[in-house]
Design an enzyme around this catalytic site. Structure first.
Site, PDB file in Angstrom:
ATOM      1  N   TRP A   1      47.250 135.960 -55.723  1.00  0.00           N
ATOM      2  CA  TRP A   1      48.336 135.136 -56.257  1.00  0.00           C
ATOM      3  C   TRP A   1      48.415 133.810 -55.515  1.00  0.00           C
ATOM      4  O   TRP A   1      48.397 133.777 -54.289  1.00  0.00           O
ATOM      5  CB  TRP A   1      49.690 135.852 -56.065  1.00  0.00           C
TER       6      TRP A   1
ATOM      7  N   GLU B   1      72.284 133.879 -65.089  1.00  0.00           N
ATOM      8  CA  GLU B   1      72.784 135.256 -65.028  1.00  0.00           C
ATOM      9  C   GLU B   1      73.616 135.521 -63.779  1.00  0.00           C
ATOM     10  O   GLU B   1      74.287 136.550 -63.685  1.00  0.00           O
ATOM     11  CB  GLU B   1      71.588 136.231 -65.047  1.00  0.00           C
TER      12      GLU B   1
END
Ligand code: AMP
Length: 547
Positions: free
Chosen positions: A448, A333
């Protein structure tokens, strides 16, 4: 070049178009060479003539402004001709990832509304398979060099013949710089492939900014007009990172390797004296672990590594061979380049070990790239070397949307930033460091864990050739980290789960990973599954081990 008629006093509205990239090399280095494998070589002057001829040939087949030309090929001088001639005519170049499944290829060709397809004869069986379901393709041009394969399809032209026969001047239109120049498709984890697209202006500014980042700063991987360039990321994938456009702009010698075959790549690096390339870690790993490489001198070879994280283990092995390698980062992108891990001036004299600590970072933003990290609440986060958030970007060269898919573009573009889906922090020196894809982060007990950091640490074990970390569903913790490991051949069956665990324990002791981040499972595998662009396929791993 044809265009509008200007009145006296009216200034020329200079447009940043791909045509303009050709002016400098034709003035500076018209006799510099462009080489294709061990088969063909010609000069920039002849390259320019072939661009004109190709445009005439395509026009003869009915290609006009606004049409879409799909190309299936290996990395070749022909592809480079298409990189220029097709957009210069005002048509759109659709670069096809021929590693996609036939269904995905069919979907992308219909979705892009391809008018004509230029296809290497090796891929004709795919085209035959989907031909009856193609909705817009009217003509087929075949590219071949080692003899034509049998086909049931009606072939409208053969590339070499049609180029050879065409007139050598084409009156290219003076296009608006915002004209769409290229398109290609990226395959996400779910749903149909998504089309990204780039204008002339975007490709030109991307080439200029990347050229400035790699050429103007003192760096171990400097790329300048005296270099010899060979891509090793496919031209179908984000225009080989846009580097062919900048290599043409620099007018340097270029080498196109065709199908990627390790012996041919090495042969070309040596015989053509290639000095600058770029590739994904998988290819570098394959080259660096080949016994042949240890016997040859690759100390003149510089390589930018991107598409996936560059682990410390691989970086060390590469630098120890004398190869200068640094990280680059971007995505389909983003055209793609956003960062490159250039060393700062005061770091140039560091030893290899400390250099590799810097060059495996994701890097510094290239000129004109505005990058930041954002929290889930849309607020920008501090650059303190600790706080992680989603990496977001603003540059002049980001895809404006997904082609004909504004709904899915809402996940990509919001709050005025392009959302990369990558989690990163920024250290106090300003280097970005990606710690994970948002969807690959291992979430254990509400915390995390960076799968990339686990891979990076385990790669430093002497027996590890390749590794991939994933989260495995766990009733108590949500997920637990697991690492799939490929051992070097000489260590096959010689390492146990417990040894790996105690090796990783030392990173818990020195605070590199928290205690809950210590993987309790290692799976020794023969190979790590890869995606169609050579990246670790974590979906396949989760399917295999996540049950
Ligand atoms: P693609 O669109 O297929 O080129 O994939 C882009 C994705 O690859 C990025 O969003 C990142 O997740 C990953 N990627 C690319 N370069 C790097 C890098 N240097 N370090 C870590 N991940 C990377």
């Amino acid at each position: 070049m044809s265009g509008k008629i200007y009145q006296p006093g009216e200034s020329y509205h200079y447009q940043l178009t791909i045509t303009k990239l050709l002016m400098t090399p034709l003035a500076y280095s018209p006799n510099q060479e462009i080489v294709y494998r061990d088969k063909f070589r010609y000069t920039y002057k002849d390259f320019n003539i072939r661009i004109h001829k190709l445009a005439n040939a395509l026009a003869g087949l009915g290609v006009k402004e606004g049409d879409t030309v799909c190309v299936f090929d290996y990395d070749s001088h022909r592809y480079l001709e298409c990189f220029f001639a097709v957009p210069m005519m005002g048509a759109v170049l659709h670069t096809m990832n021929w590693r996609l499944s036939p269904d995905q290829i069919l979907y992308t060709m219909n979705h892009a509304e391809d008018d004509i397809v230029l296809i290497n004869s090796d891929f004709l069986p795919i085209l035959e398979e989907i031909w009856d379901k193609l909705e817009t393709v009217k003509k087929v041009v075949v590219l071949y060099e080692d003899g034509m394969v049998e086909t049931k399809l009606k072939i409208d032209a053969v590339y070499e013949d049609m180029v050879e026969a065409a007139a050598d001047f084409y009156d290219f239109p003076d296009l608006d710089e915002n004209t769409r120049a290229t398109t290609f498709y990226t395959t996400g984890t779910t749903g149909a492939p998504k089309g990204v697209f780039f204008s002339h202006r975007q490709l030109v500014i991307h080439a200029m900014s990347t050229a400035m980042m790699v050429g103007s700063y003192d760096s171990p991987c400097r790329f300048r007009s005296s270099d010899v360039y060979m891509p090793i990321t496919p031209m179908f994938h984000v225009h080989a990172w846009g580097i062919p456009y900048l290599a043409v702009l620099l007018g340097c010698k270029q080498v196109y390797p065709g199908k990627y075959e390790p012996e041919m790549l090495l042969k070309l690096i040596l015989t053509e004296k290639v000095t600058f390339s770029h590739c994904v870690p998988t290819i570098l790993h394959m080259l660096v672990s080949s016994p042949v490489v240890k016997k040859i001198d690759l100390s003149n070879w510089k390589v930018v590594i991107g598409g996936a994280a560059f682990s410390k283990g691989l970086a060390k092995a590469t630098w120890d061979l004398g190869i200068k390698a640094i990280t680059g980062y971007g995505m389909s992108e983003t055209c793609p380049v956003l960062t490159i891990a250039n060393l700062k001036e005061d770091m140039l004299g560091l030893d290899n070990d400390r250099i590799t600590d810097v060059i495996i970072k994701t890097g510094l933003p290239i000129p004109l790239a505005e990058l930041a990290i954002m929290g889930p609440d849309g607020k920008l986060l501090p650059h303190d070397g600790e706080t992680t958030g989603e990496l977001v970007a603003r540059t002049p060269w980001l895809t404006a949307s997904y082609f004909k898919d504004e709904e899915r573009a809402k996940d990509l573009w919001h709050d005025g930033w392009l959302h990369t889906g990558d989690v990163a922090y920024v250290d106090t020196e300003g280097y970005f460091k990606i710690t994970d894809r948002l969807k690959d982060v291992i979430k254990t007990g509400g915390e995390w864990i960076s799968s990339l950091e686990l891979e990076n640490l385990v790669s430093q074990h002497q027996a590890v050739s390749e590794a991939a970390a994933i989260g495995i569903p766990d009733v108590k913790w949500g997920e637990r980290p697991m690492i799939a490991v490929v051992l070097k051949p000489e260590f096959k069956d010689a390492v146990t789960n417990d040894e790996m665990k105690s090796f990783m324990m030392k990173f818990v002791d020195d605070g590199r990973i928290p205690k809950y981040g210590l993987p309790d499972r290692f799976e020794f595998v023969d190979a790590i599954p890869k995606t169609s662009v050579g990246k670790i396929n974590k979906i396949a791993l989760r399917e295999r081990f996540g049950k």
